[in-house]
Design a protein around this motif. Structure first.
Motif, short mmCIF file in Angstrom:
data_model
loop_
_atom_site.label_atom_id
_atom_site.label_comp_id
_atom_site.label_asym_id
_atom_site.label_seq_id
_atom_site.Cartn_x
_atom_site.Cartn_y
_atom_site.Cartn_z
N ASN A 105 -7.56 -3.48 -10.27
CA ASN A 105 -7.61 -2.56 -9.03
C ASN A 105 -7.46 -3.38 -7.99
N ALA A 106 -6.74 -4.39 -7.84
CA ALA A 106 -5.99 -5.06 -6.81
C ALA A 106 -5.01 -6.01 -7.15
N GLY A 107 -4.21 -6.62 -6.13
CA GLY A 107 -3.24 -7.32 -6.59
C GLY A 107 -3.56 -8.77 -6.69
N MET A 108 -4.92 -9.23 -6.46
CA MET A 108 -5.65 -10.60 -7.07
C MET A 108 -6.07 -10.48 -8.10
N VAL A 109 -6.34 -9.54 -8.72
CA VAL A 109 -6.67 -9.75 -10.46
C VAL A 109 -6.29 -10.53 -11.34
N LEU A 164 -4.85 0.55 -10.25
CA LEU A 164 -5.48 1.82 -10.55
C LEU A 164 -6.74 1.74 -10.22
N ARG A 165 -7.25 2.74 -9.21
CA ARG A 165 -8.74 2.68 -8.83
C ARG A 165 -9.57 4.12 -9.37
N VAL A 166 -9.99 3.93 -10.39
CA VAL A 166 -10.68 4.96 -11.03
C VAL A 166 -11.91 4.91 -11.39
N GLU A 180 0.70 1.01 -5.73
CA GLU A 180 1.48 -0.50 -5.91
C GLU A 180 0.64 -1.11 -4.77
N MET A 181 0.28 -2.35 -4.82
CA MET A 181 -0.04 -3.33 -3.84
C MET A 181 0.72 -4.34 -3.48
N LEU A 182 1.08 -4.60 -2.22
CA LEU A 182 1.93 -5.81 -1.85
C LEU A 182 1.05 -6.67 -1.57
N PHE A 212 -16.20 -7.34 4.13
CA PHE A 212 -16.40 -8.19 3.20
C PHE A 212 -16.05 -7.67 1.84
N TRP A 213 -14.90 -8.38 1.22
CA TRP A 213 -14.31 -7.70 0.15
C TRP A 213 -14.84 -8.44 -1.14
N ALA A 214 -15.11 -7.68 -2.30
CA ALA A 214 -15.40 -8.26 -3.55
C ALA A 214 -14.41 -7.41 -4.62
N TRP A 250 -3.33 -3.24 6.21
CA TRP A 250 -3.21 -4.45 5.42
C TRP A 250 -4.73 -5.03 5.26
N ASN A 251 -4.97 -5.73 4.40
CA ASN A 251 -6.38 -6.30 3.97
C ASN A 251 -6.10 -7.74 3.79
N ASN A 252 -6.44 -8.82 4.66
CA ASN A 252 -6.57 -10.02 4.49
C ASN A 252 -7.78 -10.68 4.16
N VAL A 253 -8.06 -10.95 2.82
CA VAL A 253 -9.25 -11.41 2.36
C VAL A 253 -9.42 -12.99 2.37
N PHE A 254 -10.25 -13.52 3.02
CA PHE A 254 -10.48 -15.17 2.80
C PHE A 254 -11.50 -15.42 1.74
N VAL A 287 -6.50 -17.19 0.17
CA VAL A 287 -6.34 -16.06 0.92
C VAL A 287 -5.68 -15.14 -0.09
N ASP A 288 -6.19 -13.86 -0.16
CA ASP A 288 -5.71 -12.68 -0.95
C ASP A 288 -5.43 -11.94 -0.21
N THR A 289 -4.04 -11.22 0.09
CA THR A 289 -3.90 -10.18 1.07
C THR A 289 -3.58 -8.85 0.06
N GLY A 290 -3.71 -7.77 0.71
CA GLY A 290 -3.16 -6.73 0.03
C GLY A 290 -2.73 -5.57 0.92
N MET A 291 -1.57 -4.87 0.62
CA MET A 291 -0.95 -4.00 1.47
C MET A 291 -0.97 -2.73 0.80
#
Ligand code: SER
Length: 886
Positions: free
Chosen positions: A39-43, A67-69, A90-92, A159-161, A202-206, A225-229
């Motif tokens: 569900n995210a580029g960092m998975v 995929l976010r379902v 697609e997440m950059l 705050f992203w999880a 764009w989301n920059n997660v620390f 750092v995990d970023t997603g656009m």
């Protein structure tokens, strides 16, 4: 800028800044039961953030399929109404693992957007987590705006999880102002306002913490750092499109759909359905390309639901024929360049979607029919159009919630559609009752799921600080180990060791069984599973106690494991043989490797013919008899995949993978061209194929749209199978007193004779006039109770009819025994029925006397039974009944 160029520009920007480009992993997460879909580029980097996995790089960039379902990140309900939400997208992303942190991350994202892409900086608005002064300062420097202009938001927004557990941290978003004014009232609304003015780009997660199931946050040893656009949104902004559905990623899909509906333009009212179909077609195409198959459970069920949603949305647009394969074909066309897996599986995608959509249309028909029967029972014959009113009801009627739930749950009938059909007929739905039924089902689901989950969560918490179990089982079946944890389970005990020769269930192979023996006790291990990085050995205490910290001897039950190994190696041979015989598309869709048998699911739309089955067996057996060497190489995953090794979509492959090859001799390197089969596989295998000993396919069947299953046995299991068959043949040969090879001929002849017997009996039936001449006459009516041996029920009835038409007035009971069944017909002429006699009631009583049953109409009825010894009593009973009634 074309979407393909946006991907390239992003990756090359980060490549130039020392990032390793990492290809997208499949949508189905590898070995992570906490997550249904990526569900995210960092998975793919989850364990790297948690410090459990090391990579050769500390900076990475990717374009990841997401995929976010379901679960924490679910956009399913937004799709349609929203201009920029998607299920599949697609997440950059760029990532730092203990390398750069806030300063560089924010600077990169600002530079990329404003310089590389040239977006106007005044339209870009950063936000930070409310406590994050450092990021606010950095933004102030980067944008040249006062610190106070940086919007601070609470944990809800910033705050992203990834999920309920795992890596998480404060984040900083860049929001794009699309219109300069509120889309509702033209005011200068705040950037949290829910109009379509503001898009999060764009989301920059620390990444700072690891969240435990109980909510505790443990700081990560190495923050990252995990970023997603959101790729589709970015494309919309760059292409000046009013929504991401108007970019080159979607326009061809929407246009194809418009060609099918014949709409000259898309009205606001119909737009959500267009978007939903386009979105869902992408999700379905990518999921199938990644190996998923529609089914009734788990991930496959989600796929089925998305597909049905798409199909149903199209029905709202007035399409009543299957259409989805055409839209999916367009997805393959426009995305196939970037995602070659789509092209590889193009045929399979359209076939599977076509099959599944047809099933759904049948479901819809069945559901509409059922609804219709409820609404107006007399419309049973004519199937109505889905939305055509079938009845004009004066007073509104209400469909009980339970009934609506049954349609929804058992028939997979969308509740929206139920509402529509009801509405069209002047009915309404008991919404509260439906909600209640739904809630009750959820409750049942939670209860069924809850227990195991709670235990796993508690165990996960208890094992989170333990080192990953080192698996020794490739080399040995017994080892000395230290007990790191012992915990009581409901039905026994669970233990974690530092090293283990036990294979933990995975890759289709079942976990090992065996024993853990300590100085003061012993655990009998029944199964082993993976939980995070550790192996959990479950079983029962056979004697004494085993304590944490103790040294023990872990012993795998060798004969069971060897049987499993034979089945695993045979599975690889089978996989290859199937593709040799059926073609390269017959890929693995799932497997189970157990000690007593193997089960293999693969993509193939029809049953295998006998010839195909025999040929598959022959190829596998040839490899066994030629005693091929099975070799294992550990190599970089990319290299392994590049060499053409087969990989399973839901397996976890790190940077290094094990490659199992069945080859023509020891010295061969994979790639030399003499390899029979090569797969990425973490399972345990025979050294040589000769150990498999023997191989029989024992069953084949369909397990859903386009997928077939074969089951097979090897080794001792194969001998047992063959022996059992031989015993059956020997016994038949003895019974019929012919040699085995003559059995088929003999049995055919017997069957033929049995088929002819009733005909012969029918030919030998007496003349009806003779029967009447012999019959007793009572009060002007013939009373006939007769036995006609060997004829079937039909002949019996025809003969009864002949008697009835000859006699003006008659009560007839005819019986016969054929094919081990006792059949009786009871027939009355109409004058006797008018007098109050009832054939059905008579048949009931005669049936009882036969020890079976009976019943029917007043003039014709039947009774039956199996016990020939009751025959005389039943006929006597019939005589008695008729004697009293006529
Ligand atoms: N993981 C974050 C997100 O999905 C950033 O990549 O928004």
């Amino acid at each position: 800028m074309k979407s393909a160029d946006v991907r390239k520009t992003f990756l090359s920007y980060f490549e130039q800044r020392g990032h390793t480009i990492v290809p997208s992993v499949p949508l189905i997460p590898a070995g992570d039961p906490t997550l249904l879909f990526v569900n995210a580029g960092m998975v793919p980097f989850k364990d790297v953030f948690l410090g459990k996995e090391k990579r050769s790089y500390t900076r990475a960039a990717s374009v990841q399929k997401c995929l976010r379902v379901s679960g924490k990140h679910n956009d399913l309900d937004e799709v349609g109404p929203s201009s920029h939400h998607h299920t599949f997208f697609e997440m950059l992303g760029n990532f730092s693992f203990g390398d750069y942190f806030k300063e560089d991350a924010l600077a990169y994202s600002w530079e990329f957007l404003t310089k590389t892409l040239g977006l106007p900086s005044e339209k870009l608005h950063p936000t930070v987590f409310e406590e994050d002064d450092e990021s606010a300062q950095i933004w102030s420097r980067l944008t040249g705006r006062p610190v106070s202009s940086v919007v601070r938001l609470g944990p809800e927004d910033n705050f992203w999880a990834m999920g309920d557990t795992g890596p998480c941290g404060p984040n900083s978003e860049i929001i794009y102002d699309r219109t300069g004014a509120c889309l509702v009232d033209g005011s200068n609304c705040p950037l949290t306002h829910d109009c379509d003015r503001w898009w999060e780009l764009w989301n920059n997660v620390f990444m700072t913490y690891d969240r435990a199931p109980d909510g505790t946050l443990t700081p990560l040893a190495q923050p990252g750092v995990d970023t997603g656009m959101g790729f589709e949104r970015l494309c919309a902004v760059l292409q000046g499109a009013a929504s991401s559905y108007e970019t080159d990623l979607f326009v061809p899909l929407i246009e194809r759909l418009r060609a099918l509906t014949g709409d000259s333009e898309i009205t606001d009212e119909r737009r959500p359905a267009y978007r939903a179909v386009a979105d869902h077609a992408r999700a379905v195409t990518f999921l199938i390309a990644d190996g998923l198959v529609p089914s009734n459970e788990g991930r496959g069920y989600v796929l089925r639901r998305i597909l049905r949603r798409a199909s149903y949305q199209a029905r709202l647009l007035g399409l009543d024929k299957p259409f989805l394969p055409q839209i999916c074909a367009v997805v393959v066309e426009i995305m196939g360049e970037a995602y070659p897996e789509l092209r590889e599986r193009a045929q399979q995608i359209t076939d599977m979607v076509a099959d599944e959509e047809e099933r759904f249309l049948d479901t819809l028909d069945a559901g509409v029919e059922r609804l219709n029967i409820i609404i107006r029972p007399e419309t049973l014959v004519n199937r109505p159009q889905i939305f055509a009113p079938t009845v004009t009801q004066a007073a509104p009627k209400v469909l009980p919630g339970e009934e609506a739930f049954r349609l929804y749950d058992t028939y997979g009938f969308p509740i929206d559609l139920t509402r529509k059909v009801l509405e069209a007929n002047g009915w309404s739905l008991d919404e509260a009752g439906f909600e209640q039924a739904l809630e009750e089902q959820r409750e049942r689901g939670r209860e069924a799921h809850g227990e195991g989950k709670e235990r796993d969560e508690a165990l996960l918490a208890a094992t989170r600080d333990l080192p990953a179990t080192r698996f020794l089982g490739y080399e040995t079946m017994a080892a000395e180990a230290s007990v790191l944890l012992v915990s009581a389970a409901d039905d026994g005990v669970e233990a974690v060791l530092d090293v283990s020769p036990f294979y933990a269930e995975g890759g289709g192979q079942v976990g090992d069984s065996g024993r853990i023996v300590g100085a003061n006790g012993e655990i009998e291990v029944a199964s082993v599973r993976r939980l995070g990085g550790v192996f959990v050995h479950s079983g029962r205490v056979a004697r004494g106690t085993i304590a944490e910290g103790e040294s023990v001897r872990a012993e795998v039950d060798e004969s069971t494991r060897r049987a499993t190994m034979r089945n695993h190696t045979a599975t690889h041979l089978l996989h290859k043989a199937l593709r040799v015989v059926l073609g390269p598309q017959a890929k693995q869709a799932g497997s189970l490797v157990a000690p007593d048998h193997l089960r293999f699911d693969f993509v193939h739309g029809k049953p295998l013919t006998d010839d195909e089955l025999r040929e598959v067996e022959r190829i596998v057996r040839e490899q066994i008899v030629l005693d091929r060497h099975v070799r294992t190489d550990v190599m970089p995953t990319q290299e392994a995949l590049g060499s053409g090794a087969d990989a399973m979509f839901d397996e976890k492959y790190g940077e290094e993978a094990r490659v199992v090859s069945v080859a023509n001799g020891d010295a061969l390197r994979p790639g030399s061209g003499q390899v029979f089969s090569r797969e990425l596989c973490g399972g345990t295998h025979c050294h040589d194929t000769g150990e498999i000993g023997a191989f029989f396919i024992v069953e084949q069947r369909s397990v859903g749209a386009g997928v077939r299953r074969v089951e097979a046995v090897t080794g001792f299991g194969a001998f047992e199978y063959a022996d059992a068959r031989r015993r059956v043949v020997d016994e038949l040969s003895h019974t019929y007193n012919v040699p085995p090879q003559e059995l088929p001929e003999r049995l055919r002849a017997l069957q033929e004779r049995a088929r002819e017997a009733p005909k012969a009996a029918a030919a030998a039936l007496p003349d009806p006039s003779e029967v009447l001449a012999r019959a007793e006459l009572r009060n002007g009516s013939y009373v006939i109770v007769d036995w006609l041996d060997g004829v079937d029920a039909n002949t019996l009835r025809q003969f009864g009819d002949a008697l009835r038409s000859k006699a003006k007035s008659a009560a007839i009971v005819l019986g016969s025994a054929a094919d081990e069944n006792l059949n009786v017909v009871v027939m009355l002429t109409s004058d006797l029925v008018e007098k109050g006699m009832h054939a059905g009631k008579l048949a009931q009583q005669i049936g009882k006397a036969l020890g079976g049953g009976g019943g029917g109409r007043p003039d014709v009825a039947t009774a039956g039974g199996k016990d020939a010894s009751r025959l005389d009593a039943a006929l006597a009973k019939a005589r008695e009944l008729l004697g009293a009634a006529v």
